[in-house]
Structure formats: structure tokens, C-alpha cells
Scaffold this motif. Sequence first.
Motif: not given
Length: 492
Positions: A381-410
Amino acid sequence: MGEEVDRVEFTRADRTAFRDQVHRNLDAFARMLREARFDAERPMTGIEIELNLVDENCDPAFKNAEVLSAIEDDAFQTELGQFNVEINVPPGQIDGDGLQTMEQSIRASLNAAEEKAQRTGSSMVVVGILPTLMTDHIRREALSTNPRYALLNDQIFQARGEDVQISIDGVERLQVTADSIVPEAACTSTQFHLQVTPEAFPRYWNAAQAISGVQLAVGANSPFLFGKELMRETRIELFEQAADTRTHELKTQGVRPRVWFGERWITSIFDLFEENSRYYPALLPVTSEEDPIAVLDRGDTPELAELRLHNGTIYRWNRPVYDVVREKPHLRVENRVLPAGPTVVDTMANGAFYFGLVRALADDERPIWSQMSFSAAEENFHVAARQGIDAEVFWPGVGTVRATELVLRRLLPLASRGLDGWGVAPAVRDRLLGIIEQRCLTHRNGASWQADEFHRLYTKGSHGRRDALRGMLSRYRDHMHANTPVHEWPVD
């Protein structure tokens, strides 16, 4: 801003009586949960959108009373600052063409309101933080005239005992001192309401918490505050600081803030209301005459006024809501994560992504919150607030990934499945989720467009900083009223 109040001073006895009544409300609420007294009809959704008013120069227009008088529409209401108004969209169904119908209704209401607002020399802008708002605009006199706002201001500052210190590090650095809660009025948001059953509430709330970071990444729209370029969703940090009732010493002691993400996954909606009672002193200790237990004993529905009023002064990013409509009680998850704008169609795309994704995650046999720590969701939540569309977030089974890639793939496939579960028409589903897809492919959302357009005007043109912000906002307003999705906006 919550329930209305008509008191201006409170005694120690008022606070004791309010605390006692909140506990009695909690007892009644627990009984209602046990007895399954809640409306379980088809899920409804509602939307609240906070707006800014600007003058012909795109500077803040302190005219909300005049504008609301001109609009003459009960759907539009005051907000904290005189440069704010809010539109409350009537509840509607998600299924079928419901989201498209809601989009058309919002657009028609805003068009009609804009035409009338212009007669007052004002114009409406749907944006997370008004880019042309400056420190000389945040005086106490900028509060709306509704007595509730002055009372809330006084109670917050009485609890703090000192001025608000706002310190935000982003692209640039901001440090500001304020002697009122007017900086909070800079935060204009979109709030999605989703009615759910008591049994389903914890799954939907947990799912909403889990995806809050991704919502911010793709929907950020607040890069500027008081002339400085800060975080991509500066509104998050600003609201957390501007509405904080804690002194420095209380922060050091670990006392919980009134604006917060939370600290754990829940198993019942009761957990959240009980936390409100346990952790937070009352800001507005106004008691009613209702005896909620007696109301239940005679077979009627209690208002639980104290529970609701107290809940309205604790600003969770995903807030529990108890409400009574036509004498039927119901529960809602109020998603408060996203900023307003950039357009109505972008707002509805954000809504479709949220409604679909929380439905898919809530229905999953292996819940995402069983695979992900709460602290990881908060960090996202706080990383995305800081970095917006360029944020890297954690997601189970994927690890740390660009939020845009996570949205498109999963996440887009999950959201599509969730919208199918709601019964959303395929054409509506594909159009709205397609907007989220294009934002991710173009790496363009409201925040990135604002920053790019500002830098074009400021660093490559002859504009000074303030004029560059005005020029950017003028173009933003034109695109907003055209209702063109932000990923299609040019940077000339």
C-alpha cells in the motif's frame, strides 16, 4: 464526513455516557449478528466522489455554498473545504449493465452540475489533490460553514494540543505547519461501497486490504501538493498526517493513528467495531436517546447512532459500515483507497477492477490472506502510494513484481472472473477492464500524466512553476470533461 452533530462543547460526563452507549451498541450489534437480522438481498453498490472547485485561472474557488445553491440537487453535498463538494451516487446493481448505467448517470449529473456551477464563476475538477492548491489557501476560514467541520477541527486540535506538522518526502520535499484540519480537505477521493452479508464481510474486507496497493498503483492521481511534486498518491501520506490526533510522544509509544491501514486480517466485522471502541477515544461524543437492546426486544431495528458516529471519525482505508435503509439493517465494505478522477470512465474502470477482484479473491478456496502476511499488504500500500504505476509489489506465488505486470498476468483474469460471478454483461466487463489493461501497457495513469505535462510546461516552456501547474490543470480539466480515458491523453 459522517453523521451530523449539533453540539459545540462536551463535558467529561458526555464522554463517559458516549463510551457506555458505544458498548451497549456493540452488545446489540453482536446480538444482531447472532440472530442474522441483516438484509441479504442482491448485493448493491454505491459510489461517492469528492470534487474540487476552481476559478477561471484554475485556482481554488471557495464557493461550495454558492455552487450547491445553484445546482439544487440533493446528490451534491458540502465537504470539508469551501473548495470541495461531493456527489453521492444512488445505490445500484452491479449485474447486467448496472456499471454502465451508473457511469451514464454520474456523467449526466456532473454535466448538469458543471453548467450551473459555471454561472457562479466556478468549474468542477475531479482529481485526487488540486495541483494549484497552495499553502496560502489552507487557512481556517477555508472550512465549509457547516458547524460540524469547525467542531471536528476543534476536537482534533484539542486532542493533539499542538499544530499539525506535515512532512512528506517524494520527488521533492515538503514541510508545512498548519493550525487547522484544512490540509485534509486537499484529499479528494472516490469511495466504493459494496453491500455484503455478515458471513461474507470478513472475506471481502480482507480481499480489499490485500489489493489496496495494486489499486493505488494503477489508480494514483495525486502527485502535487502545495506546488511540490511529491509521491504519486500524495493523498495517502497527507491524510494520515493531517487527521492525526497524536502528539509526537503518543506516536513514539505506538498509539494507533485515526487514519490507518489496520494491523491484522479479520474473522468478523465485529472485530473492527470492537477495535474502534477499544483503541479510540471519542472525538464527537454525542449520545442519542435510543436503547438498542430495547429496540431489538420489540422486534425493530436499532440505529446504533453512537457506533456509527464513532466509526465515522476513524478513517480506515477500508471501512466497515452499518446502515439502516427502509428499516432494514445492512453491512457494507467502504473502499476509500482511491483518489477522485481522472474521468468518470476511469472511475468506473477502477470500480470494475475492484468489484471483480474482491469477488474472485473472496470466493477463492485458498484465500490470498492465508498466503500473505498483513504487513506485506500494508507495505504494498505505501510503496504504491509512493511510486504509483512504477511500483513493485509482493504477491504470493510470484514474489516481488512490477504492479503492472502483476495486473496483466494475474489480476485482470481474476477480476474478469469476479465480474462474471456478479453477472456483469461481457461487453461492459471487457470495456472497463480494457481501460485498466491499457493503463498498464502504456504506463500512464492520472499521476504520471500530470507529472509529464507539468514538466513539459515547466522545464521545456516559458512557464513558471505556478503557471505550469495552472496550465497542466486546465488541460486536465478539458480531458476530464471529454471523458476520455487517461491512458489516451496526449502530452503535447
